[in-house]
Design a protein around this motif. Structure first.
Motif, short mmCIF file in Angstrom:
data_model
loop_
_atom_site.label_atom_id
_atom_site.label_comp_id
_atom_site.label_asym_id
_atom_site.label_seq_id
_atom_site.Cartn_x
_atom_site.Cartn_y
_atom_site.Cartn_z
N THR A 179 0.84 -1.21 0.00
CA THR A 179 0.00 0.00 0.00
C THR A 179 0.87 1.25 0.00
N PRO A 183 -0.67 1.60 -9.07
CA PRO A 183 -0.24 2.76 -8.27
C PRO A 183 -1.40 3.67 -7.91
N THR A 184 -1.29 4.28 -6.74
CA THR A 184 -2.26 5.29 -6.30
C THR A 184 -1.50 6.60 -6.09
N VAL A 185 -2.23 7.68 -5.90
CA VAL A 185 -1.59 9.01 -5.84
C VAL A 185 -1.91 9.70 -4.53
N SER A 186 -0.89 10.31 -3.95
CA SER A 186 -1.05 11.17 -2.78
C SER A 186 -0.70 12.59 -3.19
N GLY A 237 2.75 6.08 -7.45
CA GLY A 237 1.86 7.01 -8.14
C GLY A 237 2.29 8.45 -7.99
N SER A 238 2.76 8.82 -6.79
CA SER A 238 3.21 10.19 -6.54
C SER A 238 4.43 10.52 -7.40
N ARG A 268 2.73 1.51 -3.45
CA ARG A 268 1.87 1.93 -4.55
C ARG A 268 1.59 3.44 -4.49
N THR A 269 1.41 3.96 -3.27
CA THR A 269 1.19 5.40 -3.13
C THR A 269 2.44 6.18 -3.51
#
Length: 597
Positions: free
Chosen positions: A147, A310-313, A154-155, A150-151
């Protein structure tokens, strides 16, 4: 007739460009191709030069990712960062700035990444800090670290778009007008200073082993670096003979780590070091990481999205953007240094734009593959060009291929993770100290007798140490009522290099000062002096595979900031000839006037 002709052919094919009267010139210039065996040796040498910095980045990030007790995943991260570094090196040499410049992980993104992972919602659970409670194969543990990864991925991918746009649009030239030594110096030096805690924790696990590692690296890199070691070599003309190799100058970090590692292994097999994890010195044992080498696969092919989607912060994006801006400024300086050491003319604007744009694509790839980091030009390998006098981009291209192959060998990454913790700590103390000094060295072109410059640098540095430290101790002080804004402010204001770089940039551009005082005139002067080379040599920076020949004469190409335009060169040469003719005519008129008088 045959002999001069063959010599001319040899010169054109690029065997050597050394002039006996000028020893500072490279033995092999940027477009030359050394013999295949020398290419292989030098390619591995560049790989080993970058080895220490590239390996250390995943080891630092593993703490923020809750992976300090998962050596197998650490080895996979090491494999991935080597694979991506090799891929980006090939792209940079082929389509980017086209100089012999190696690409690798960047410490400029380590600090904002660790700041993001220190946010309350991303802090590692207490049970992940205890090796006895960590089951590395459990779905819960895998989800905990993936987790976070992946954040971070993405960032990095979103933030890298800034570098892609700045490079390929040509904005980098405009931005560099405002970024001087008083901005770069605090930014780069604070990268090293901000990592003192990580270095101290690792070195403190066994100070004697850390001190031994430090002494060895200092001994090899400073005291023995000019002592040659005779090694057997073979050539067609001289057959089997010995040559002098400056091995201590080439790979001091690797030698220091290897010897300390061997000492730790001997102390482990003879049970000199304690086997109880609760006792001081246990982390110096070489069997702490268990059977990670046997568990690792022989061949492993990294691929995009290997840790998930990927996720984004938003907060992470802003923090990493600050690191990318620092990385861009440093890379432009590396391009000019690399061109000077490899016998190439100063890089033109289109080459710099293309180089920065390709570095942005490299960060995008690094984020997609999941290294937890980006890529940048390696200053250490630029310095190696000056040592070896080999500036051939073929060598660096082969280095990229070597890193790709090493990134696919799972056992190699696993072996690196078994380096004892205090050995890594000793290496960190040397490396981070050098990074700090390298940042401060940017001030040599400024007037440090000026009270203005002393104020700008001193205030920027001290504030960048005080503000993040206070906010880390008082995390609840930043409460605007909007969670996303709080996160962005927390990451930016706890990233030392952002605070120092921003203050240095703002003060340097607002407090009155001359260009000479600010250190801006030195770079301009060097650039103009170097630009006296013949303009035809700029073909070094042309696009490969005949693309420049196909596109170079099209009038619309002049509007593409990253493409070379042949018309510009013809125009420049014509203007230069006209200028020379005007100067000649003026001189003749003066002579006639004097004679008449």
């Amino acid at each position: 007739m045959d002999e001069p002709f063959s010599d001319q052919q040899a010169g054109q094919s690029g065997k050597t460009c050394v002039a006996e009267e000028d020893r500072n010139k490279p033995t092999y210039c940027v477009t030359d191709v050394p013999p295949w065996y020398l290419c292989i040796f030098l390619a591995f040498q560049h790989y080993l030069t970058a080895f220490g910095a590239i390996v250390s980045i995943p080891l630092i990030l593993s703490e923020g990712l809750c992976l300090q007790h998962d050596s197998l995943t650490q080895s996979r991260l090491i494999n991935t960062i080597f694979f991506v570094s090799g891929l980006c090196t090939v792209l940079q040499v082929t389509f980017g700035v086209r100089l012999p410049i190696l690409q690798g992980g960047t410490f400029a993104l380590v600090t904002p990444a660790m700041a993001m992972l220190s946010l309350p919602e991303w802090k590692c659970p207490a049970w992940t800090q205890n090796a006895s409670l960590v089951n590395t194969s459990s779905p819960l543990f895998i989800e905990v670290w993936q987790t976070r990864m992946r954040t971070l991925q993405g960032s990095i991918m979103v933030a890298s778009l800034l570098q892609v746009v700045v490079g390929f649009s040509g904005l980098i030239g405009y931005l560099m007008r405002f970024i001087g030594p008083l901005t770069i110096a605090p930014t780069v030096s604070l990268i090293g200073l901000s990592l003192y805690d990580s270095a101290g924790d690792k070195a403190g696990s066994h100070w004697a082993i850390s001190a031994m590692t430090m002494v060895l690296i200092i001994l090899f890199s400073q005291y023995l670096r000019l002592i040659p070691i005779p090694v057997p070599t073979y050539s067609k003309t001289r057959k089997l003979h010995t040559s002098k190799l400056y091995i201590f100058q080439i790979m001091p970090i690797l030698l220091g780590i290897a010897i300390s590692w061997l000492v730790c292994y001997l102390l482990t097999i003879y049970d000199v070091l304690p086997s109880d994890p609760a006792l001081y010195g246990h982390l110096a044992r070489t069997d702490v990481k268990g059977n990670v080498v046997s568990e690792a696969s022989w061949i492993r092919f990294p691929y995009p999205g290997q840790w998930g989607v990927p996720t984004v912060s938003l907060a992470g994006v802003f923090g990493i953007m600050a690191g990318i801006i620092c990385s861009m400024a440093e890379s432009v300086g590396d391009y000019h240094a690399c061109a000077r050491l490899s016998g190439a003319p100063p890089p033109p604007k289109h080459a710099i734009n293309r180089g920065i744009g390709v570095e942005g694509l490299g960060c995008l790839l690094a984020g997609a593959f999941g290294t937890g980091n980006g890529t940048t030009s390696f200053s250490e390998n630029v310095a190696a060009l000056g040592i070896t006098k080999v500036g051939s981009r073929t060598v660096i291209l082969l280095s990229g291929v070597v890193m790709i192959l090493m990134g696919m060998l799972g056992k190699i990454g696993a072996i690196f993770t078994t380096i004892p913790t205090p050995v890594i700590g000793g290496m960190f103390l040397i490396m981070f100290g050098v990074i700090t000094a390298a940042g401060i060295s940017n001030l040599q072109s400024t007037d440090m007798n000026s009270s203005r410059n002393i104020f700008v640098f001193g205030f920027s540095m001290f504030s960048a140490l005080v503000i993040p430290n206070w906010i880390m101790k008082n995390p609840d002080s930043l409460e605007t009522g909007i969670k996303e804004v709080d996160q962005v402010l927390h990451i930016l204001l706890t990233t030392h290099m952002f605070v120092g770089g921003f203050l240095g940039f703002f003060l340097d551009n607002t407090i009155p000062g001359t260009k000479r005082e600010r250190g801006l005139i030195t770079f301009d002067k060097e650039h103009l002096e170097e630009s006296s080379d013949t303009l035809e040599t700029e073909e070094v920076y042309d696009l490969p595979f005949g693309l420049s020949f196909c596109l170079g004469h099209q009038s619309w190409v002049r509007y593409i900031p990253f493409c070379p335009w042949k018309g510009h060169r013809s125009q420049y040469i014509s203007e230069d000839n006209n200028t020379s003719q005007r100067q000649g005519s003026k001189h003749s008129a003066q002579v006639i006037e004097e004679c008449t008088l």
